[in-house]
Design a protein around this motif. Sequence first.
Motif, PDB file in Angstrom:
ATOM      1  N   GLY A  20       0.802  -1.216   0.000  1.00  0.00           N
ATOM      2  CA  GLY A  20       0.000   0.000   0.000  1.00  0.00           C
ATOM      3  C   GLY A  20       0.834   1.264   0.000  1.00  0.00           C
ATOM      4  O   GLY A  20       1.955   1.302  -0.530  1.00  0.00           O
ATOM      5  N   THR A  21       0.306   2.293   0.676  1.00  0.00           N
ATOM      6  CA  THR A  21       0.962   3.599   0.655  1.00  0.00           C
ATOM      7  C   THR A  21       2.282   3.612   1.412  1.00  0.00           C
ATOM      8  O   THR A  21       3.091   4.517   1.243  1.00  0.00           O
ATOM      9  N   GLY A  22       2.508   2.588   2.256  1.00  0.00           N
ATOM     10  CA  GLY A  22       3.721   2.577   3.066  1.00  0.00           C
ATOM     11  C   GLY A  22       4.870   1.800   2.433  1.00  0.00           C
ATOM     12  O   GLY A  22       5.861   1.506   3.110  1.00  0.00           O
ATOM     13  N   ARG A  23       4.765   1.475   1.164  1.00  0.00           N
ATOM     14  CA  ARG A  23       5.781   0.655   0.493  1.00  0.00           C
ATOM     15  C   ARG A  23       7.202   1.161   0.687  1.00  0.00           C
ATOM     16  O   ARG A  23       8.145   0.390   0.776  1.00  0.00           O
ATOM     17  N   ASN A  24       7.360   2.466   0.752  1.00  0.00           N
ATOM     18  CA  ASN A  24       8.712   3.035   0.835  1.00  0.00           C
ATOM     19  C   ASN A  24       9.431   2.697   2.131  1.00  0.00           C
ATOM     20  O   ASN A  24      10.623   2.954   2.264  1.00  0.00           O
ATOM     21  N   ALA A  25       8.689   2.164   3.113  1.00  0.00           N
ATOM     22  CA  ALA A  25       9.333   1.821   4.377  1.00  0.00           C
ATOM     23  C   ALA A  25       9.841   0.381   4.375  1.00  0.00           C
ATOM     24  O   ALA A  25      10.610  -0.009   5.249  1.00  0.00           O
ATOM     25  N   ALA A  26       9.404  -0.403   3.412  1.00  0.00           N
ATOM     26  CA  ALA A  26       9.659  -1.847   3.446  1.00  0.00           C
ATOM     27  C   ALA A  26      11.147  -2.163   3.465  1.00  0.00           C
ATOM     28  O   ALA A  26      11.940  -1.564   2.737  1.00  0.00           O
ATOM     29  N   VAL A  27      11.507  -3.098   4.356  1.00  0.00           N
ATOM     30  CA  VAL A  27      12.877  -3.597   4.421  1.00  0.00           C
ATOM     31  C   VAL A  27      12.779  -5.104   4.300  1.00  0.00           C
ATOM     32  O   VAL A  27      11.976  -5.747   4.980  1.00  0.00           O
ATOM     33  N   LYS A  28      13.575  -5.665   3.443  1.00  0.00           N
ATOM     34  CA  LYS A  28      13.499  -7.088   3.165  1.00  0.00           C
ATOM     35  C   LYS A  28      13.735  -7.909   4.428  1.00  0.00           C
ATOM     36  O   LYS A  28      14.693  -7.673   5.157  1.00  0.00           O
TER      37      LYS A  28
END
Lengths: 470, 420
Positions: A398-406
């Motif tokens: 969603g809108t928070g994709r930029n926070a994702a860390v593998k």
Amino acid sequence: MRDNDINRNMLRIVRVFIVMFVVLIGNLSYIQVIKGDSYTNNPLNPRIANKENSTLRGDILDRNNKKIAYSQKEENKVKRVYPYSMLFANSAGYVGKNIGSAGVEQTENSSLSGVNMLLHQLGPLEQLFAAEKGNTVKLTLDENIQKAAWDAMGNKRGAVVILNTKTGAVLAMVSRPAFDPNGVEENWQALRTDPQSPLLNRAAQGLYPPGSAIKPMIADAALEQGVINTTEKINCGPYYDLGNGQKIYEADKAVYGNINLEEGIIHSSNVMFAGLAVQMGDKGLENAFKRFGFYDELKTDFTQQNAHLSDFAKLSRGETAQVGIGQADLLISPLRMAMLASAFGNQGKMMKPYMVDEILSPGGTTLQKNSPAVFKEVTTQDRANTINSYMENEVLKGTGRNAAVKGITIAGKTGTAENSFGADHAWFIGTAQVKDEKISFAIILENSGFGGAEAAPVIKYVINTMLRED
Amino acid sequence: MYYLKNKTLCLQALLPALAMLIFYIRDNSVATTENLVITTAACLLFIAVPLASRKFIKNIDGYILPLICFLCSMSLIMMLRLKMSLFHAQFRWIVIGMILMFLTIYFSEKLLRLLDYPYILGLCSIIVIGSVIIFGTEIGGGLNWIVIGPFQMQPAEFSKLLILGFLASYLQENQNMLNLPNRHWGFLYLPPLRFFAPLVVIWGIALLIFVYQRNLGFALLFFGMAMMMTYAVTSNKSYIFLAVVFFIIASFFSYMVFAHVRVRVIIWLNPWADPMGQAYQIVQSLFALGYGGLFGTGFFQGSPEIIPIVHTDFIFSAIGEEFGLIGVLAVIMTYLLIFFRSIKIAFSCTNEKYKLLSFGIAGTMLLQSFIILAGDTKLIPLTGITLPFISYGGSSMLSEFMAMGLLLAISAKENYRARQ
């Protein structure tokens, strides 16, 4: 017998003397015993300040025993040194001769200064117990995390609060712009009048409209009050019609079609949450804010500002809908938003935040240790887990994709808050399991645009830094 | 019992040694040969002087000297604590003072014979006080000092004795006249003016000079001395009434004419109007006393040096800060005990001149302590005057020891006569 006359007269004079000395001793007792405390604490009496100066002020440490503040003697003058300069300016604070103090320097002054006025009552025996150096205050802050958050913010104004979800310990509390506490006394006038207000601790005392970051709480309230269930679908987009020509639009006037609550969170649908708020009504919203502790006084070991809440009884239909998307006249501090996020990541339990871990004697003996405490159980375990899983999916797709860390589970909620000072404030709140520590966070960047685009990368940077450690 | 009493009276001699020990624990560098010699000498002196006086001077009062030694050791340890150079100087003055005291006792026969010439004593006192106007140097806002080479002296301190002598002998010689009022002035009963004119003239001149020299403490002291002595001889309330009227007029006049008097009164009425300016001293004195509280902060643990000229006018506040109410009560009680022992001497005198003189010496010492103690505690407006045997100062120390020498000589004389 004139001889006796003189003796008689002398005796009368002796009586006068006795009366004079009784008055003198009475007055002296009044000064030294009854008025003693008030004279001692009079601000014009330099004795307590002298005493504090003659006692070396204690150190402030981060949780890894890095020195955030310490005092040292330089050519007969004692200097307070803040080796990290601006980094801890608003959390650890400052202390100055003529400007008072702030932050931990203020709230923990009695421990740091090593001056205990209770001991003073003992008279000379005080010397048996008096310390040459004030006590050490060990904070829960972590210099690595603090530094990462500071760097990630760039030069933007705003704040980052990172808590330990399970304990409430404050791991990072950054406010920008900041100031150098080493030179605060010299630059006092400029700092005080700076329109950017660097002296304000935005993280705990700055109040902002929460925008969409409030939606997880609205979702929880809607589930609790039964205005929606987890499977029900609502047609969303491009706007919610309030009647009389007022409309609340989706961001970018998107059209999502029929979506459930989870998708509403993932896409941060304004139409869905405006509708839920209207359905719950003023009373329902007020109860939700009460349940999440926004009406409760938070007494902790640092200075914080309580939320400013709408007067729910007087809201119009349009304003009620605005509360659902975190606007109207709601104002909440980043700290409280981080606490809100922590509740969903901690089975509904909101921990009381604290910043002082331990008070240690100069020799290193623990004198006092803070233990974690539950501030409030704000929701059920089931609902907390449900909302948290929605927030995890917001980060995944969603809108928070930029926070994702593998490889890291992150639950987040973005927010883009309209305000009267210019461009929107970017929000990102949530929780993340980083190695063996679960953190909750709230990030706000003032007037910098979309939460997903601006605020979410900050936590990604912080998490990556934490992973690189050791 | 007698043995125990004797030993107890020697305990005060331990004070300088204890104080030096405490200083040494704080700062090793204080243990210089000079300091150690002075401390040892002080301890020995404070044991030897009371013992020797009892051994060599027959029938001398056995309590007064140990009590004075207690005050002197308080003075020494406070000087030690405030400033090392004052400690050395004050010890020197104490030694000279004690020598002078023994000389006074030794020559007391001749000195006491001066009491037969009241007008010479009165004139001398005026000359001594007035000499300051001609030869004087202004130090610390008061024209009280004469500087001769390396020495500074305050003639007023020595004039105290001369004035006391004058009052004692004049009043005794003229008591019949003064006691038989044959004039009605309204409700006042007074003798013809010529009988009490010399008294008023000498006393009035002295008072005027002091006010002119800005020496308000002595003006107040001399006023009190004269009232005290006159009442003791006459018990005529008319004198007291006149004196009080005169005092009110003079105070009012001084208040209107002299700015320094006005300032003192304004500070006394409301020190909190200007606590960091004109009232700084008295406000800091109250702070010191209040900070000391019941038990005091402990020797060396206070900050008495914050008070300006703490070693003379405000030595009492320094004691109050570090030794607390208990400490200052001990000091006040010591003055009262010395006073009562001296009054006992006065009561036992058969010679009325001696009686009046010893009463005058005792009363003056107590009155002087009261004026400065009440000033330090804001009971009355502050007037700069020394605290007998404790404040730093050569003139004060020497004149007090001389006065005590006369008193002890009288006590020895009268006890001897009583045992005959």
